[in-house]
Design an enzyme around this catalytic site. Sequence first.
Site, PDB file in Angstrom:
ATOM      1  N   TYR A  11      16.867  36.988 -21.039  1.00  0.00           N
ATOM      2  CA  TYR A  11      17.542  35.959 -21.840  1.00  0.00           C
ATOM      3  C   TYR A  11      16.850  34.593 -21.730  1.00  0.00           C
ATOM      4  O   TYR A  11      16.265  34.097 -22.695  1.00  0.00           O
ATOM      5  CB  TYR A  11      18.996  35.887 -21.369  1.00  0.00           C
ATOM      6  N   ILE A  51       7.186  43.427 -10.275  1.00  0.00           N
ATOM      7  CA  ILE A  51       6.695  42.324  -9.434  1.00  0.00           C
ATOM      8  C   ILE A  51       6.378  42.829  -8.032  1.00  0.00           C
ATOM      9  O   ILE A  51       5.668  42.168  -7.282  1.00  0.00           O
ATOM     10  CB  ILE A  51       7.734  41.184  -9.349  1.00  0.00           C
ATOM     11  N   PHE A  72      11.304  34.763 -13.328  1.00  0.00           N
ATOM     12  CA  PHE A  72      12.679  35.070 -13.752  1.00  0.00           C
ATOM     13  C   PHE A  72      13.144  36.434 -13.249  1.00  0.00           C
ATOM     14  O   PHE A  72      14.333  36.692 -13.162  1.00  0.00           O
ATOM     15  CB  PHE A  72      12.764  35.109 -15.292  1.00  0.00           C
ATOM     16  N   SER A 116      19.877  29.566  -9.011  1.00  0.00           N
ATOM     17  CA  SER A 116      21.216  29.554  -9.591  1.00  0.00           C
ATOM     18  C   SER A 116      22.131  28.610  -8.830  1.00  0.00           C
ATOM     19  O   SER A 116      22.049  28.511  -7.604  1.00  0.00           O
ATOM     20  CB  SER A 116      21.815  30.969  -9.521  1.00  0.00           C
ATOM     21  N   TYR A 140      24.462  38.581  -4.828  1.00  0.00           N
ATOM     22  CA  TYR A 140      23.564  38.034  -5.867  1.00  0.00           C
ATOM     23  C   TYR A 140      23.168  36.611  -5.491  1.00  0.00           C
ATOM     24  O   TYR A 140      21.974  36.282  -5.430  1.00  0.00           O
ATOM     25  CB  TYR A 140      24.243  38.029  -7.240  1.00  0.00           C
ATOM     26  N   LYS A 144      19.492  34.873  -4.281  1.00  0.00           N
ATOM     27  CA  LYS A 144      18.835  33.701  -4.872  1.00  0.00           C
ATOM     28  C   LYS A 144      18.520  32.660  -3.786  1.00  0.00           C
ATOM     29  O   LYS A 144      17.425  32.094  -3.748  1.00  0.00           O
ATOM     30  CB  LYS A 144      19.717  33.091  -5.958  1.00  0.00           C
ATOM     31  N   PHE A 168      23.146  25.989 -13.882  1.00  0.00           N
ATOM     32  CA  PHE A 168      24.583  26.130 -13.955  1.00  0.00           C
ATOM     33  C   PHE A 168      24.866  27.225 -14.980  1.00  0.00           C
ATOM     34  O   PHE A 168      24.180  28.264 -14.938  1.00  0.00           O
ATOM     35  CB  PHE A 168      25.206  24.741 -14.177  1.00  0.00           C
ATOM     36  N   GLN A 205      39.894  38.248 -21.430  1.00  0.00           N
ATOM     37  CA  GLN A 205      40.827  37.960 -20.332  1.00  0.00           C
ATOM     38  C   GLN A 205      40.518  36.576 -19.761  1.00  0.00           C
ATOM     39  O   GLN A 205      39.374  36.307 -19.381  1.00  0.00           O
ATOM     40  CB  GLN A 205      40.672  39.006 -19.231  1.00  0.00           C
ATOM     41  N   GLY A 283      37.294  34.912  -5.825  1.00  0.00           N
ATOM     42  CA  GLY A 283      36.043  34.214  -5.521  1.00  0.00           C
ATOM     43  C   GLY A 283      35.695  33.114  -6.503  1.00  0.00           C
ATOM     44  O   GLY A 283      34.776  32.325  -6.263  1.00  0.00           O
TER      45      GLY A 283
END
Length: 324
Positions: A11, A51, A72, A116, A140, A144, A168, A205, A283
């Site tokens: 993306y 990679i 990325f 991130s 995750y 990072k 963000f 939701q 969370g």
Amino acid sequence: MAILVTGGAGYIGSHTVRLLRNLGRDVVVLDSLERADGRALLGAELVVGSIADEALVTKTCREHDVTAIVHFAAYKSVGESMSSPGMYWQNNVAGTVHLAEGALAAGVHQMVFSSSASVYGNPKVTPITEDAEIRPENVYAESKASMERVLSWYGATHGLRSVSLRYFNAAGASLDGVIGEDWSVTTNLIPLVMKAVLGVSGPVQVFGNDYPTADGTGIRDYIHVEDLARAHVAALDYLDGGGTSTAVNLGTGIGSSVLEILRRTAQEAGREVPHDIVARRVGDPATVYANPSTAQALLDWTSELTLDDIIRTAYAWHASQIQN
Ligand code: WQD
């Protein structure tokens, strides 16, 4: 002299590849295509591979006279990272080690890294500055943060200079509608809102309306993907100009609530967004948004596109994909 873009078929990667090529920069993409089909590359040079294949990284860098890397390539699902953490340690963290080793073997010492804001976890203070505590709350985000530290240590041991860009909430699609986000694998709010308003899914939701915010729903800093692409170019120029390793928040400095996203989407679509208010997602912090001043000071970059640009381009893109 070329830029190697790992995960360039994804993306944010594809928007960055497109901008670099539009600016006349030579680009070569390394992507395994395990999570993207490559259409968004629009003909950019592509090496299909991992990679983690150090020899391939070194060979690609040498053959294309690569001077810098934009990295990325990573898995990015919070939920998947908690159910299958090994994938994230191997692909994200160990993969970055292999990438760095392969790059250094080819004499490449500059890397812009796709990090991130989730490395901050549930922030104690907002807006968030880069010196805020790093407190990942899922594998995750931890991957990072670990990738940032791996690159920082390669700076100390081997002179690899890196800029870790802490995004963000990335959203929106290209202003001309040519590329955008693949909503088939997302759990993020805005593509899910578009699915609901376009009738491709049931009601979206809303994860809680009892947060200590103005309308009770979660607040985030939504940043347009084309603004993010510009920031990667600015980070490459910063390193090329001799800039030292650092981490930079990429946000607008403006927080928007879930209900505000629904309201603006309804205005764009001309109809209400079907939604149900449900329990909070475990969370989720109430409020997360950036202090974007470091990006301005170091990279001479600030966001230019607005929440309306995000909603307009996301709606147009996803509506176009239904017709295809
Ligand atoms: C945004 C807001 C939810 C879905 C994630 C990850 C990380 C990072 C940014 C890359 C929150 C609410 C969401 C839904 C909802 N990306 N929401 N219903 O959690 O802020 O951060 O994206 O690094 O991947 O940390 O993004 O889009 O999931 O949630 O009400 O179906 O929308 O509670 O307030 P998040 P999100």
